[in-house]
Design a protein around this motif. Sequence first.
Motif, PDB file in Angstrom:
ATOM      1  N   ILE A 352      -4.265  -9.830 -13.629  1.00 45.52           N
ATOM      2  CA  ILE A 352      -3.578 -11.047 -13.195  1.00 45.52           C
ATOM      3  C   ILE A 352      -3.375 -10.952 -11.693  1.00 45.52           C
ATOM      4  O   ILE A 352      -2.625 -10.103 -11.201  1.00 45.52           O
ATOM      5  CB  ILE A 352      -2.219 -11.211 -13.906  1.00 45.52           C
ATOM      6  CG1 ILE A 352      -2.412 -11.317 -15.418  1.00 45.52           C
ATOM      7  CG2 ILE A 352      -1.476 -12.439 -13.372  1.00 45.52           C
ATOM      8  CD1 ILE A 352      -3.157 -12.547 -15.861  1.00 45.52           C
ATOM      9  N   ARG A 353      -4.047 -11.824 -10.943  1.00 48.18           N
ATOM     10  CA  ARG A 353      -3.968 -11.795  -9.478  1.00 48.18           C
ATOM     11  C   ARG A 353      -2.757 -12.612  -9.010  1.00 48.18           C
ATOM     12  O   ARG A 353      -2.627 -13.786  -9.366  1.00 48.18           O
ATOM     13  CB  ARG A 353      -5.241 -12.371  -8.874  1.00 48.18           C
ATOM     14  CG  ARG A 353      -6.519 -11.630  -9.251  1.00 48.18           C
ATOM     15  CD  ARG A 353      -7.749 -12.483  -8.961  1.00 48.18           C
ATOM     16  NE  ARG A 353      -7.703 -13.732  -9.728  1.00 48.18           N
ATOM     17  CZ  ARG A 353      -8.521 -14.770  -9.504  1.00 48.18           C
ATOM     18  NH1 ARG A 353      -9.416 -14.710  -8.538  1.00 48.18           N
ATOM     19  NH2 ARG A 353      -8.422 -15.862 -10.241  1.00 48.18           N
ATOM     20  N   ILE A 354      -1.907 -11.968  -8.224  1.00 50.18           N
ATOM     21  CA  ILE A 354      -0.691 -12.619  -7.730  1.00 50.18           C
ATOM     22  C   ILE A 354      -0.773 -12.703  -6.211  1.00 50.18           C
ATOM     23  O   ILE A 354      -0.852 -11.680  -5.527  1.00 50.18           O
ATOM     24  CB  ILE A 354       0.568 -11.844  -8.144  1.00 50.18           C
ATOM     25  CG1 ILE A 354       0.588 -11.629  -9.664  1.00 50.18           C
ATOM     26  CG2 ILE A 354       1.825 -12.583  -7.699  1.00 50.18           C
ATOM     27  CD1 ILE A 354       1.744 -10.784 -10.148  1.00 50.18           C
ATOM     28  N   ALA A 355      -0.786 -13.926  -5.690  1.00 53.45           N
ATOM     29  CA  ALA A 355      -0.887 -14.135  -4.245  1.00 53.45           C
ATOM     30  C   ALA A 355       0.499 -14.193  -3.629  1.00 53.45           C
ATOM     31  O   ALA A 355       1.315 -15.042  -4.005  1.00 53.45           O
ATOM     32  CB  ALA A 355      -1.654 -15.426  -3.951  1.00 53.45           C
ATOM     33  N   MET A 356       0.758 -13.279  -2.690  1.00 53.60           N
ATOM     34  CA  MET A 356       2.052 -13.219  -2.009  1.00 53.60           C
ATOM     35  C   MET A 356       1.847 -12.732  -0.585  1.00 53.60           C
ATOM     36  O   MET A 356       0.943 -11.935  -0.331  1.00 53.60           O
ATOM     37  CB  MET A 356       3.003 -12.258  -2.742  1.00 53.60           C
ATOM     38  CG  MET A 356       3.315 -12.623  -4.165  1.00 53.60           C
ATOM     39  SD  MET A 356       4.567 -11.521  -4.914  1.00 53.60           S
ATOM     40  CE  MET A 356       3.672  -9.962  -4.973  1.00 53.60           C
ATOM     41  N   PRO A 357       2.685 -13.170   0.365  1.00 60.18           N
ATOM     42  CA  PRO A 357       2.614 -12.626   1.721  1.00 60.18           C
ATOM     43  C   PRO A 357       3.088 -11.179   1.736  1.00 60.18           C
ATOM     44  O   PRO A 357       3.757 -10.720   0.802  1.00 60.18           O
ATOM     45  CB  PRO A 357       3.549 -13.537   2.522  1.00 60.18           C
ATOM     46  CG  PRO A 357       4.486 -14.076   1.498  1.00 60.18           C
ATOM     47  CD  PRO A 357       3.713 -14.200   0.219  1.00 60.18           C
ATOM     48  N   ARG A 358       2.740 -10.470   2.780  1.00 63.33           N
ATOM     49  CA  ARG A 358       3.126  -9.061   2.914  1.00 63.33           C
ATOM     50  C   ARG A 358       4.466  -8.958   3.635  1.00 63.33           C
ATOM     51  O   ARG A 358       4.653  -9.506   4.716  1.00 63.33           O
ATOM     52  CB  ARG A 358       2.063  -8.294   3.688  1.00 63.33           C
ATOM     53  CG  ARG A 358       0.688  -8.312   3.041  1.00 63.33           C
ATOM     54  CD  ARG A 358       0.585  -7.324   1.910  1.00 63.33           C
ATOM     55  NE  ARG A 358      -0.690  -7.445   1.195  1.00 63.33           N
ATOM     56  CZ  ARG A 358      -1.062  -6.636   0.212  1.00 63.33           C
ATOM     57  NH1 ARG A 358      -0.254  -5.649  -0.165  1.00 63.33           N
ATOM     58  NH2 ARG A 358      -2.217  -6.803  -0.411  1.00 63.33           N
ATOM     59  N   SER A 359       5.415  -8.270   3.031  1.00 60.84           N
ATOM     60  CA  SER A 359       6.709  -8.029   3.661  1.00 60.84           C
ATOM     61  C   SER A 359       7.433  -6.954   2.867  1.00 60.84           C
ATOM     62  O   SER A 359       7.027  -6.592   1.750  1.00 60.84           O
ATOM     63  CB  SER A 359       7.561  -9.313   3.693  1.00 60.84           C
ATOM     64  OG  SER A 359       7.996  -9.653   2.385  1.00 60.84           O
ATOM     65  N   LEU A 360       8.534  -6.443   3.424  1.00 60.95           N
ATOM     66  CA  LEU A 360       9.336  -5.455   2.693  1.00 60.95           C
ATOM     67  C   LEU A 360       9.917  -6.068   1.423  1.00 60.95           C
ATOM     68  O   LEU A 360       9.960  -5.432   0.366  1.00 60.95           O
ATOM     69  CB  LEU A 360      10.461  -4.937   3.595  1.00 60.95           C
ATOM     70  CG  LEU A 360      10.043  -4.096   4.801  1.00 60.95           C
ATOM     71  CD1 LEU A 360      11.260  -3.767   5.651  1.00 60.95           C
ATOM     72  CD2 LEU A 360       9.353  -2.822   4.351  1.00 60.95           C
ATOM     73  N   GLY A 361      10.376  -7.329   1.520  1.00 66.15           N
ATOM     74  CA  GLY A 361      10.942  -7.980   0.350  1.00 66.15           C
ATOM     75  C   GLY A 361       9.912  -8.213  -0.734  1.00 66.15           C
ATOM     76  O   GLY A 361      10.203  -8.074  -1.927  1.00 66.15           O
ATOM     77  N   THR A 362       8.679  -8.566  -0.336  1.00 67.40           N
ATOM     78  CA  THR A 362       7.651  -8.791  -1.338  1.00 67.40           C
ATOM     79  C   THR A 362       7.293  -7.500  -2.050  1.00 67.40           C
ATOM     80  O   THR A 362       6.922  -7.512  -3.219  1.00 67.40           O
ATOM     81  CB  THR A 362       6.391  -9.400  -0.694  1.00 67.40           C
ATOM     82  OG1 THR A 362       6.774 -10.335   0.299  1.00 67.40           O
ATOM     83  CG2 THR A 362       5.552 -10.113  -1.722  1.00 67.40           C
ATOM     84  N   LYS A 363       7.399  -6.374  -1.370  1.00 65.39           N
ATOM     85  CA  LYS A 363       7.161  -5.097  -2.038  1.00 65.39           C
ATOM     86  C   LYS A 363       8.162  -4.875  -3.162  1.00 65.39           C
ATOM     87  O   LYS A 363       7.801  -4.432  -4.264  1.00 65.39           O
ATOM     88  CB  LYS A 363       7.235  -3.950  -1.032  1.00 65.39           C
ATOM     89  CG  LYS A 363       6.034  -3.858  -0.111  1.00 65.39           C
ATOM     90  CD  LYS A 363       6.135  -2.633   0.802  1.00 65.39           C
ATOM     91  CE  LYS A 363       4.919  -2.533   1.704  1.00 65.39           C
ATOM     92  NZ  LYS A 363       5.013  -1.351   2.612  1.00 65.39           N
ATOM     93  N   LEU A 364       9.430  -5.178  -2.896  1.00 63.19           N
ATOM     94  CA  LEU A 364      10.441  -5.060  -3.951  1.00 63.19           C
ATOM     95  C   LEU A 364      10.110  -5.978  -5.122  1.00 63.19           C
ATOM     96  O   LEU A 364      10.210  -5.587  -6.291  1.00 63.19           O
ATOM     97  CB  LEU A 364      11.822  -5.411  -3.401  1.00 63.19           C
ATOM     98  CG  LEU A 364      12.628  -4.329  -2.694  1.00 63.19           C
ATOM     99  CD1 LEU A 364      14.012  -4.863  -2.350  1.00 63.19           C
ATOM    100  CD2 LEU A 364      12.748  -3.084  -3.553  1.00 63.19           C
ATOM    101  N   LEU A 365       9.747  -7.205  -4.806  1.00 64.03           N
ATOM    102  CA  LEU A 365       9.376  -8.159  -5.849  1.00 64.03           C
ATOM    103  C   LEU A 365       8.161  -7.662  -6.619  1.00 64.03           C
ATOM    104  O   LEU A 365       8.110  -7.734  -7.853  1.00 64.03           O
ATOM    105  CB  LEU A 365       9.087  -9.520  -5.212  1.00 64.03           C
ATOM    106  CG  LEU A 365       8.591 -10.635  -6.133  1.00 64.03           C
ATOM    107  CD1 LEU A 365       9.657 -11.011  -7.141  1.00 64.03           C
ATOM    108  CD2 LEU A 365       8.170 -11.850  -5.306  1.00 64.03           C
TER     109      LEU A 365
END
Length: 486
Positions: A352-365
């Motif tokens: 399942i490909r999930i498109a998200m920007p790169r950031s510290l918060g996105t890593k937690l998510l």
Amino acid sequence: MRSPALPLAVALALISGGCQERRPDDVPVIVSAIGGPATLRDPARGPLDFPDAVLLGATAQGLVRFDANGGIEPGVAERWIVSDEGRSYIFRIRNAEWPDGTRVTAADVVASLRAAIATSARSPYAPFVAVIDEIVEMTPQVIEVRLKHPRPDLLKLFAQPEFAILRRPRIAGTGPLRADAEGGGSPLLRPVPDPYAVIENAAAPEAADNVRLIGERAAVALARFAARESDLILGGSFHDWPLLDHAGVAPANLRVDPAAGLFGLAIVSEEGFTADPANRAALGMAIDRAALTARFRPEWTPVETLLPAQLDSAAAPAAPAWLAQPLDARRILARNRVAAWRAANPDASPVIRIAMPRSLGTKLLWYGLLRDLRAIGLQPAWVEERADADLRLIDAVAPYDSGRWYLATACRQCPDDLATVIDAARDAPTLVDRARRIAEADLALTAAHRYIPIAQPLRWSVAALRLRAFQTNPRAWHPLTHLRER
């Protein structure tokens, strides 16, 4: 003024704890807006970055603008009348001047709004301005905005920076602040004097009424605040929330907005696992929302419906069929669904490909989503924000309180049948019919499992105690003219 280009490691090393209240109250307010350098740009040329939006909103107001609480106050229009169930908006233009001293006329306002609407296809507001039928000059000081269908909530849309009243091609606005020519890379904004004010009743300008606006990364902004070199940080989101753990921001300085909007995953693929509504339901059932939001802050409340409240719908928010079941029971159903699909499609990929920007918060998510989807037999893959994907992260604050905004924003790459249902709400001839159509679209979108809600958007600011007029609000928008009490 410290350069905003500090390396991340250096910026974090400068951060220290303590309640920030050492800057005096008789100096300009220094504001950090999270993002890149703040530049004055025409929104007709493309979406605005956050610092650009803050600068434009401060120097080029719309017909109306937001106050400290997220409500509406006069801008270029001094008053207005809404009639015909919200099909007609009549604005009286106040006595305002362009920077060169010429008077703002109704013709100027009409030209600016027409240009904004003509180029709105490049903005996130494109689906919501199609209702505007025409904008006409009634007198040299009065304009009318006529709509095809009733919209009693249009004022909040006109308060967005994208609908600022501008003189083109050289971008110029009417205030309420104006950039000083010596501002350089970090503009100094001064209040625009009212040329028609009664002099004996006008308050003399003070240095503390000026604002220095700096666009910079969150880590640098936090370092600047900790060093007592700024008074306010604007534009914080889940992306930069983890930095606060290292910043030592005092509770009295941290302000979290009760932002209304969308934070979740839109289904954007009609192939593979996500082609089947039952499979999409399994994705929604798998996510432990409470554990995921608690990774950021315990008070970040998860949500499980698309609409946060009834708003202008004829019914309460539609709920998925599995909502009443506990998480463990949901996951059993989700695992069984994945197992059945893999048995029926042995050659299909479980990725399942999930498109998200790169950031510290996105890593937690990401770590939370990785755990949850693996638990039901799927293999998540993080892809770039604009890459082909199965799921795409949505993190957006609602510009106004209408169910149709939520439906149109959540339904990314929707099939024609769902798009038709949502468009029916846009084209409804009466408010009663519109409410009914919104309820139908909410039910259809929820039944099709096209969006996986997680929470309301997380928006935060850091404010010095001297900014006593600063208020959190559902729009998460903080005008630079509503920071201090005089």
